[in-house]
Design an enzyme around this catalytic site. Sequence first.
Site, mmCIF file in Angstrom:
data_model
loop_
_atom_site.group_PDB
_atom_site.id
_atom_site.type_symbol
_atom_site.label_atom_id
_atom_site.label_comp_id
_atom_site.label_asym_id
_atom_site.label_seq_id
_atom_site.Cartn_x
_atom_site.Cartn_y
_atom_site.Cartn_z
ATOM 1 N N GLY A 189 -6.771 -0.416 64.380
ATOM 2 C CA GLY A 189 -6.437 -0.401 62.960
ATOM 3 C C GLY A 189 -6.213 0.988 62.417
ATOM 4 N N ASP A 320 1.944 17.153 69.630
ATOM 5 C CA ASP A 320 0.939 16.187 70.056
ATOM 6 C C ASP A 320 0.103 16.662 71.230
ATOM 7 O OD1 ASP A 320 2.031 14.611 68.118
ATOM 8 O OD2 ASP A 320 2.602 12.959 69.427
ATOM 9 N N HIS A 453 8.361 11.320 32.372
ATOM 10 C CA HIS A 453 8.030 9.921 32.102
ATOM 11 C C HIS A 453 9.313 9.115 31.941
ATOM 12 C CE1 HIS A 453 5.984 6.441 30.366
ATOM 13 N NE2 HIS A 453 6.928 6.439 29.432
#
Length: 474
Positions: A189, A320, A453
């Site tokens: 998970g 990695d 906004h």
Amino acid sequence: MSGQAYDIVILGGGTGGYVAAIRAAQLGKKVALVEKDKLGGTCLHRGCIPSKALLRSAEVLATTRQAEEFGVIAPEVSLDFTRVQSRKDGIVAQIHKGVQYLMKKNKIDVFNGIGRIMAPSIFSSRSGTLSVEMPDGSFETLIPEHLILATGSRPRVLPGLEPDGEHILTSDEALALEALPDSLIIVGGGVIGVEWASMMNDFGVDVTVVEAGPRLVPTEDEEISRELDRLLRKRGVKVLTNASVLADTLRKDASGVTVAAEQKGERVELAAAKILVSVGRAPNVEQFGLENTDVKLERGFIRVNGHMQTNIPHIYAIGDVIGGLQLAHAASHEGVVAVEHICGLEPHTHEAHRIPRCVYTRSEIASVGWTEAEAKEKGFRIKTGKFGFKPLGKAIVYGENDGFIKVVIDADKNDLLGVHMIGPHVTDYIAEAALAQLLEASPWEIGSTIHPHPTLSEAFAEAVLAAEGRAIHI
């Protein structure tokens, strides 16, 4: 030994490798890039890009199924998975051509072959000699002044749940599916596991996630994990935490697979068409001659300092293969740091906690910095602020107002320690939080920045203001 001499040779043409090559070329270095497969590496061909293309198709399908809420009538919505896969492949091919173009534009010599560091006895430079086996069986010899290892990673495999391409899959095989399974058990998970759970659920697949730890996405803030768990369960995903798959119970037949899991001492029987194993990624440190050097490993990963330098001064490693945050943008940043250090530019040292982290579930997750628990463990006296999307105009208009933004602040120095988001499109504006953290912006400075906004970014300003009791829309 004769061979082609280069200032920098990069072994591995993934995101980190090719970005490092471009930066080195910009700085006037003679650069060679060695890649045994395709430029772009895992991210482009078996990771970030193809998975996000599939996730986008899943998102469009889910949105279309909710179209009536927006006054749009779309009867008989269906999915053509063949076309979904074709679109994914087209996107990958387009970006691959772009990377190839960048190599030519920057005059980088690309060797499509298998690179191997030669034995010390025939080292011809401080970084050794690299032999490249080309597809036709011939060999090229490269003599680098500096060597950058960017060999990447591969999916980890669980004993007893080795991928067979039919019943047991890793993300590599799942990306190549020709048809969707009726049901899927996802073992793990973490980030990849929950992304596939969200995607497959939107595609209409019956999904069960089995996570050995106490919560999903365990590296995220605990409140983020709880919210993701709630949202996935609300959509019908079955989630088993504190549960381990018992590989010796695995059975395969024409209808699919059955396997048992142990959860808090109780046995749970599971059945599905396929199993997706998603338990992290293993570094590629084998089969390129690393053993012919004195480069040191730590927990299986290549050990580097803050400038991506190994214990051998002229050998660097990125991506990695060094562990830490196994993210494409982290690898790119590391590649630039390595090259600039080689060139004497004194770049910023690599600081993992400043790298944004993104999870492309629906709702998305994005974060940067330390979680609340991590900040406390480090001895900070903290204050937090949180603002949910439910009252936000843009989120209501979008019909996506689940989730929240949480900030963690040093109560003594007023520094921004961490920002954690779950909600609509949060991966698109986590960069503001990363910039604020880099510049050591105070809550007052962030809150005083005028956010337009209606936008989703307003929630960040409100969360920061909430930490000081000044949020407007709570």
